[in-house]
Structures are given as C-alpha cells and as structure tokens.
Design a protein around this motif. Structure first.
Motif, PDB file in Angstrom:
ATOM      1  N   TYR A 210      11.367   4.944  11.725  1.00 39.56           N
ATOM      2  CA  TYR A 210      10.070   5.434  11.282  1.00 39.56           C
ATOM      3  C   TYR A 210       9.806   5.051   9.836  1.00 39.56           C
ATOM      4  O   TYR A 210      10.724   4.913   9.037  1.00 39.56           O
ATOM      5  CB  TYR A 210       9.987   6.961  11.411  1.00 39.56           C
ATOM      6  CG  TYR A 210       9.700   7.411  12.822  1.00 39.56           C
ATOM      7  CD1 TYR A 210       8.453   7.878  13.166  1.00 39.56           C
ATOM      8  CD2 TYR A 210      10.677   7.347  13.800  1.00 39.56           C
ATOM      9  CE1 TYR A 210       8.174   8.287  14.465  1.00 39.56           C
ATOM     10  CE2 TYR A 210      10.412   7.751  15.090  1.00 39.56           C
ATOM     11  CZ  TYR A 210       9.164   8.219  15.418  1.00 39.56           C
ATOM     12  OH  TYR A 210       8.898   8.603  16.702  1.00 39.56           O
ATOM     13  N   GLY A 211       8.528   4.887   9.524  1.00 39.27           N
ATOM     14  CA  GLY A 211       8.087   4.635   8.168  1.00 39.27           C
ATOM     15  C   GLY A 211       7.060   5.677   7.780  1.00 39.27           C
ATOM     16  O   GLY A 211       6.977   6.741   8.389  1.00 39.27           O
ATOM     17  N   ARG A 212       6.223   5.364   6.818  1.00 39.98           N
ATOM     18  CA  ARG A 212       5.203   6.301   6.376  1.00 39.98           C
ATOM     19  C   ARG A 212       3.829   6.009   6.982  1.00 39.98           C
ATOM     20  O   ARG A 212       2.877   6.711   6.722  1.00 39.98           O
ATOM     21  CB  ARG A 212       5.114   6.285   4.863  1.00 39.98           C
ATOM     22  CG  ARG A 212       6.437   6.675   4.253  1.00 39.98           C
ATOM     23  CD  ARG A 212       6.376   7.135   2.859  1.00 39.98           C
ATOM     24  NE  ARG A 212       7.656   7.279   2.203  1.00 39.98           N
ATOM     25  CZ  ARG A 212       8.705   7.917   2.644  1.00 39.98           C
ATOM     26  NH1 ARG A 212       8.688   8.474   3.810  1.00 39.98           N
ATOM     27  NH2 ARG A 212       9.820   8.003   1.964  1.00 39.98           N
ATOM     28  N   CYS A 213       3.726   4.984   7.814  1.00 38.28           N
ATOM     29  CA  CYS A 213       2.461   4.569   8.422  1.00 38.28           C
ATOM     30  C   CYS A 213       2.147   5.441   9.639  1.00 38.28           C
ATOM     31  O   CYS A 213       2.906   5.467  10.607  1.00 38.28           O
ATOM     32  CB  CYS A 213       2.525   3.102   8.826  1.00 38.28           C
ATOM     33  SG  CYS A 213       1.043   2.514   9.655  1.00 38.28           S
ATOM     34  N   LEU A 214       1.029   6.146   9.585  1.00 35.87           N
ATOM     35  CA  LEU A 214       0.637   7.011  10.693  1.00 35.87           C
ATOM     36  C   LEU A 214       0.387   6.219  11.968  1.00 35.87           C
ATOM     37  O   LEU A 214       0.777   6.643  13.061  1.00 35.87           O
ATOM     38  CB  LEU A 214      -0.624   7.801  10.319  1.00 35.87           C
ATOM     39  CG  LEU A 214      -1.192   8.712  11.393  1.00 35.87           C
ATOM     40  CD1 LEU A 214      -0.191   9.795  11.776  1.00 35.87           C
ATOM     41  CD2 LEU A 214      -2.488   9.329  10.945  1.00 35.87           C
TER      42      LEU A 214
ATOM     43  N   ASP B 150      11.509  12.392   0.841  1.00 35.26           N
ATOM     44  CA  ASP B 150      12.148  12.876   2.063  1.00 35.26           C
ATOM     45  C   ASP B 150      12.722  11.708   2.864  1.00 35.26           C
ATOM     46  O   ASP B 150      12.100  10.657   2.966  1.00 35.26           O
ATOM     47  CB  ASP B 150      11.142  13.623   2.942  1.00 35.26           C
ATOM     48  CG  ASP B 150      10.782  14.985   2.379  1.00 35.26           C
ATOM     49  OD1 ASP B 150      11.498  15.473   1.489  1.00 35.26           O
ATOM     50  OD2 ASP B 150       9.774  15.555   2.823  1.00 35.26           O
ATOM     51  N   PRO B 151      13.904  11.892   3.468  1.00 35.20           N
ATOM     52  CA  PRO B 151      14.458  10.829   4.316  1.00 35.20           C
ATOM     53  C   PRO B 151      13.637  10.683   5.594  1.00 35.20           C
ATOM     54  O   PRO B 151      13.068  11.648   6.094  1.00 35.20           O
ATOM     55  CB  PRO B 151      15.876  11.320   4.616  1.00 35.20           C
ATOM     56  CG  PRO B 151      15.837  12.787   4.399  1.00 35.20           C
ATOM     57  CD  PRO B 151      14.771  13.056   3.370  1.00 35.20           C
TER      58      PRO B 151
ATOM     59  N   ASP C  17       1.397   9.010   7.299  1.00 34.89           N
ATOM     60  CA  ASP C  17       1.775  10.037   8.264  1.00 34.89           C
ATOM     61  C   ASP C  17       2.064  11.339   7.509  1.00 34.89           C
ATOM     62  O   ASP C  17       2.932  11.375   6.643  1.00 34.89           O
ATOM     63  CB  ASP C  17       3.017   9.590   9.033  1.00 34.89           C
ATOM     64  CG  ASP C  17       3.341  10.479  10.210  1.00 34.89           C
ATOM     65  OD1 ASP C  17       2.978  11.665  10.194  1.00 34.89           O
ATOM     66  OD2 ASP C  17       3.965   9.973  11.160  1.00 34.89           O
ATOM     67  N   PRO C  18       1.346  12.415   7.824  1.00 38.25           N
ATOM     68  CA  PRO C  18       1.571  13.662   7.093  1.00 38.25           C
ATOM     69  C   PRO C  18       2.965  14.249   7.314  1.00 38.25           C
ATOM     70  O   PRO C  18       3.453  14.994   6.476  1.00 38.25           O
ATOM     71  CB  PRO C  18       0.487  14.607   7.627  1.00 38.25           C
ATOM     72  CG  PRO C  18       0.025  14.017   8.895  1.00 38.25           C
ATOM     73  CD  PRO C  18       0.290  12.542   8.823  1.00 38.25           C
ATOM     74  N   LEU C  19       3.618  13.884   8.420  1.00 33.84           N
ATOM     75  CA  LEU C  19       4.974  14.385   8.659  1.00 33.84           C
ATOM     76  C   LEU C  19       6.006  13.684   7.788  1.00 33.84           C
ATOM     77  O   LEU C  19       7.049  14.249   7.481  1.00 33.84           O
ATOM     78  CB  LEU C  19       5.348  14.199  10.136  1.00 33.84           C
ATOM     79  CG  LEU C  19       4.527  14.973  11.147  1.00 33.84           C
ATOM     80  CD1 LEU C  19       4.974  14.624  12.558  1.00 33.84           C
ATOM     81  CD2 LEU C  19       4.623  16.465  10.894  1.00 33.84           C
ATOM     82  N   TYR C  20       5.724  12.433   7.415  1.00 30.00           N
ATOM     83  CA  TYR C  20       6.695  11.651   6.650  1.00 30.00           C
ATOM     84  C   TYR C  20       6.065  11.047   5.400  1.00 30.00           C
ATOM     85  O   TYR C  20       6.452   9.988   4.955  1.00 30.00           O
ATOM     86  CB  TYR C  20       7.281  10.529   7.516  1.00 30.00           C
ATOM     87  CG  TYR C  20       7.845  11.028   8.819  1.00 30.00           C
ATOM     88  CD1 TYR C  20       8.864  11.970   8.837  1.00 30.00           C
ATOM     89  CD2 TYR C  20       7.353  10.582  10.030  1.00 30.00           C
ATOM     90  CE1 TYR C  20       9.370  12.448  10.026  1.00 30.00           C
ATOM     91  CE2 TYR C  20       7.856  11.053  11.231  1.00 30.00           C
ATOM     92  CZ  TYR C  20       8.870  11.982  11.220  1.00 30.00           C
ATOM     93  OH  TYR C  20       9.365  12.450  12.395  1.00 30.00           O
TER      94      TYR C  20
ATOM     95  N   GLY D 128       0.811  -1.211   0.000  1.00 31.63           N
ATOM     96  CA  GLY D 128       0.000   0.000   0.000  1.00 31.63           C
ATOM     97  C   GLY D 128       0.842   1.257   0.000  1.00 31.63           C
ATOM     98  O   GLY D 128       2.050   1.224  -0.193  1.00 31.63           O
ATOM     99  N   SER D 129       0.188   2.364   0.241  1.00 31.46           N
ATOM    100  CA  SER D 129       0.906   3.629   0.197  1.00 31.46           C
ATOM    101  C   SER D 129       1.749   3.877   1.442  1.00 31.46           C
ATOM    102  O   SER D 129       2.621   4.719   1.435  1.00 31.46           O
ATOM    103  CB  SER D 129      -0.087   4.773  -0.008  1.00 31.46           C
ATOM    104  OG  SER D 129      -1.055   4.753   1.016  1.00 31.46           O
ATOM    105  N   THR D 130       1.482   3.131   2.522  1.00 31.52           N
ATOM    106  CA  THR D 130       2.273   3.330   3.740  1.00 31.52           C
ATOM    107  C   THR D 130       3.587   2.565   3.699  1.00 31.52           C
ATOM    108  O   THR D 130       4.525   2.912   4.397  1.00 31.52           O
ATOM    109  CB  THR D 130       1.503   2.861   4.991  1.00 31.52           C
ATOM    110  OG1 THR D 130       1.287   1.458   4.907  1.00 31.52           O
ATOM    111  CG2 THR D 130       0.193   3.597   5.141  1.00 31.52           C
ATOM    112  N   GLY D 131       3.635   1.499   2.918  1.00 31.14           N
ATOM    113  CA  GLY D 131       4.816   0.643   2.910  1.00 31.14           C
ATOM    114  C   GLY D 131       4.904  -0.226   4.148  1.00 31.14           C
ATOM    115  O   GLY D 131       5.908  -0.880   4.393  1.00 31.14           O
TER     116      GLY D 131
END
Length: 102
Positions: free
Chosen positions: A81-85, A75-76, A67-70, A54-57
């Motif tokens: 941390y990953g992209r999952c809120l 962006d590194p 996650d809107p921050l990542y 999915g889009s979170t990986g």
C-alpha cells in the motif's frame, strides 16, 4: 503543479490567517491546535506543489487523492500500500473479490 494543489494551499493559508488574526493575547489550547492544523495543511499543500510524485507519492496518480487511512507520512504502511487513495481502493476491492465479498 495543479490548480487543485494551489487552491488547497490558498485555502489553508486563508484559514490560518483568519485564525491567527482572531486570537486573543493568550490563546487557548484548542485555538492554537486549530492554527497548528491549518499551518500543517498549508505546509503539506506547499510541499505537494514541488514534489516529484505529489502528495500521494504515486507515479500513476501523483496529484490524486491521499488515502485518509494512510495519509500520515509518519505512520507505517501495510505491505503493497501507498498513500494514493485510487490505488489503495483498487487493492481493497481486489482483495474483497478474492475473499468472495462484494
């Protein structure tokens, strides 16, 4: 594929279409930026339809919220941390408790 992903794709495409059909012969910079943003949203939504994680990986929450921050793939990310809120929120809360914050 989830219904939410498909709904996001349809929404982004509808927005892009509405913007494109309302453009003048010589669109302004802000108008083209709006169109570009809508098309990027559509592309991201289309990519998440076929992505293995999915889009979170995230293997645990593949179709979860990004996650809107990542959320930017270019962006590194901070270590761990990953992209999952959902996972990032859990990490933030655990870190805050270790530091004595509530």
């Amino acid at each position: 594929m989830s219904y939410a992903d498909l709904r996001e794709l349809r929404s982004a495409l509808t927005t892009a279409s509405d913007i494109a059909f309302s453009l003048d012969a010589a669109p302004s910079g802000p108008e083209t930026e709006l169109l570009t943003d809508a098309l990027r949203r559509a592309l991201a939504a289309a990519g998440s339809l076929t992505a293995e994680h999915g889009s979170t990986g995230c293997p645990e929450h593949p179709r979860g919220a990004v996650d809107p921050l990542y959320g930017d793939p270019d962006d590194p990310l901070p270590p761990g941390y990953g992209r999952c809120l959902l996972c990032n929120d859990r990490r933030r809360r655990a870190g805050a408790q270790r530091r004595g914050w509530r």
